[in-house]
Design an enzyme around this catalytic site. Sequence first.
Site, mmCIF file in Angstrom:
data_model
loop_
_atom_site.group_PDB
_atom_site.id
_atom_site.type_symbol
_atom_site.label_atom_id
_atom_site.label_comp_id
_atom_site.label_asym_id
_atom_site.label_seq_id
_atom_site.Cartn_x
_atom_site.Cartn_y
_atom_site.Cartn_z
ATOM 1 N N ASP A 244 0.838 -1.190 0.000
ATOM 2 C CA ASP A 244 0.000 0.000 0.000
ATOM 3 C C ASP A 244 0.881 1.251 0.000
ATOM 4 O O ASP A 244 1.836 1.348 0.768
ATOM 5 C CB ASP A 244 -0.886 -0.036 1.248
ATOM 6 C CG ASP A 244 -1.896 1.082 1.296
ATOM 7 O OD1 ASP A 244 -2.706 1.167 0.361
ATOM 8 O OD2 ASP A 244 -1.858 1.872 2.257
ATOM 9 N N GLU B 1 1.868 -0.396 -4.994
ATOM 10 C CA GLU B 1 0.957 0.686 -5.329
ATOM 11 C C GLU B 1 1.881 1.884 -5.466
ATOM 12 O O GLU B 1 2.332 2.444 -4.472
ATOM 13 C CB GLU B 1 -0.083 0.908 -4.230
ATOM 14 C CG GLU B 1 -1.125 1.939 -4.631
ATOM 15 C CD GLU B 1 -2.091 2.299 -3.493
ATOM 16 O OE1 GLU B 1 -3.241 2.621 -3.804
ATOM 17 O OE2 GLU B 1 -1.710 2.267 -2.319
#
Lengths: 110, 705
Positions: free
Chosen positions: B351, B388
């Site tokens: 993330d 990401e």
Amino acid sequence: MSFSATTQINGKTAIISIAGELDAASAPAFRQEIEQAAAANPEHLVLEMSELEYMASAGLRVLIFAKQKMGVNVDVYVVAAQEMVLETLEKTGFDQSVIIADRYDTAVTA
Amino acid sequence: MERIDIHPTHSSGNYRLRCGRPLPFGATLIAGGVNFSIYSSHATSCTLVLFKRHQPEPVAEILFPEEFRIGNVWSMIVFDLDYENLEYGYRMDGPVDFQQGHWFNPQKILMDPYAKIIGGRDVWGIEPDWSNAYQHRARLAFDDFDWGNDRPLEIPPEDQIIYEMHVRGFTQHPSSGVKETHRGTFAAVRDKIPYLKQLGVNAIELMPIFEFDEFENSRCHPETNELLLNYWGYSTVGFFAPKAGYAATGKYGMQVDELKSLVKDLHKNGIEVILDVVFNHTAEGNENGPYISFRGIDNKTYYMLTPEGYYFNFSGCGNTLNCNHPIVRNIVLDCLRYWVSEYHIDGFRFDLASILGRDPWGAPLANPPLLETLAFDPILAKCKLIAEAWDAGGLYQVGSFPAYGRWAEWNGKYRDDIRQFLKGDAGKVGAMAQCLQGSPDLYASAGRGPATSINFITAHDGFTLADLVSYNGKHNAANGEYNSDGSNDNESWNCGAEGWTEDPSINALRQRQIRNAIAMLMVSQGVPMLLMGDELGRSQHGNNNTYCHDNELNWLDWDLLKTNQDLFHFVSHCLHFRQAHPVLRNRYHFQNRDYVGSGYADISWHGTQAWQADWSEASRTLAFMLCGKHAKQGSVTDNYIYVAMNMYWDTQWFEVPALPASLKWHVSVNTGSPFDHFAIGVEPELEHQHGLLMRDHSVAILVGR
């Protein structure tokens, strides 16, 4: 209810009947029975659980120990487990490693 | 002979002690006792705090004798503990100096950052006792799980089809059909493995499953008074512990077994497990947040701080983990190694991964040590690393994330381009061609293959696919922030009415658009990722940021499997079609030429006229053909595949390129036809071999054999 475990050896079958609550306090006693049963080199290990009311993480640990101690060639039967115990075995996936049965004699002839 | 290194040398009250071993960090079961090891660069003393499980007050506090500290590590063996019922924490003393970043407070009981099981939120959604001084309680885990012959599957990345799911959302809905006691848990995901196989995915990506607190920043909606939770879980409490509330057996402390059992069974069924991991920040929040662990152990080391001592906020969540500090880098590495070796995890999606490439003062690094370390680590060597590739501090690195030959990226550009092409925007044909080829414009020059690109049209963050074709704007009132949260750049199109409508032509168009999107995704080179529920037309009523809802907005309604059965069959067909055709799953980029002597280039571009793609600004049509003899660089033979996409507002005739004389075109998919797909291997012949009529907003896939 306090924990009890008794072992019977019938030829190539070792039957351990456990009753009461299997938790951290009682796990060592159960483990001792398993080691004793393993010493008899059985082909089947039958864990009779109809009187077992509760099983904590420590109990699961001993079951995992039992399966690994016996080795891949020994079938481990979990017989007549109560709902709570059975649920725990299912959710943790241990039911995949053993044979779950209502009765040993019918399971083994099936 | 009896070992003498397992006998106590010290005592404290009733506890018998011995100087511990610094490694491994954390609490480790050893013969006769437990080895506790913890480090801090700035603490001056450390106390081990022992609890009996669930008890608010400690049963003992043992100050580490000074001789038990080596360097900055305190380690101690405590003998004869009832480790099954043990919870433990630490108190640390040290300087208090805000500007210097020191927050030591011996009043606080701190969780071990290496805790393998964390109690305190054992069952999801049960309001915690806030008066308890120790909220997230470290416990011991056991490494005795019987993995049999299992290990991570190592599916080649280009052959993957990923399904992004939320563990609770997948089965919490009563319609899921799993046992009530299993709903929303790892055990229930296991119950649904047959569904995943039928769908055709071979990897599931679990939204965060490291222990988090669903009650972190919980609040009531200002108007409806509904309780809003930290449902998604992008806020880590403990990096080594699975979320107890996701385990049906969490209340018995058996979550480790339950999760391992899920992984083992998924592997047995050919499905990999990827974890969405959050290393950019922690649940300790900003200056007003709680002491959970790092803040009280070594605040200055673990967090990026401004010169004045405040928390940098590149994550948008209050603090930023100081990932390129050598200490933090090591704990991240320890963590990932643990999940791969102990849980057989197949890959990780990081993330806001761009934060992992910033230096301790926040500046982006050219050669970030953490990313490099992970890329070259021997234990992580075969697992998937997916970034990401952006953060909330403005760093956007899609196409330029430091890759070291290992890192793949969530391709945000793919998502945006394909959405624009899908809704019929002008000037998107060239960008679409890149998407279909695995984005060589982004990756080829750096020598990165198509599987670098994780292709997705929808993800948990944003609209579902059904909402993407039903809403022009977000509708986030339910989040209690007056619709100010969530992205405004959705590239969505409602097809003629905002939200639910009875208009049959709009609904028919939406159904086609959903199918078009799935078809485009599944014929793109790279790694497709499907969002949970998109195969069933799941809607969030236009909410594009459902992070706080533990209700039907997020729970998958399994009755959709009946009402939208046709869609499910279509999606499942497209996934299986991809799996059946290696030419769709190449390891290397196309060369746009014939290098096997088949008479056809590996990929060729077409339009309404064969061999003449219309690349003009006004064009909204594109078609391409893949030569099956070039599949996997010519190492296997596949069928020819032709895909036509008409995103124009009118029906158009597409001339189809001619096949070698002995072959014929067959119809696998035509989203413009009432019969939108045909089973693999028994596809009917194309009626006119030289072309087909494509209705507006439709996609066709032909197979030449």
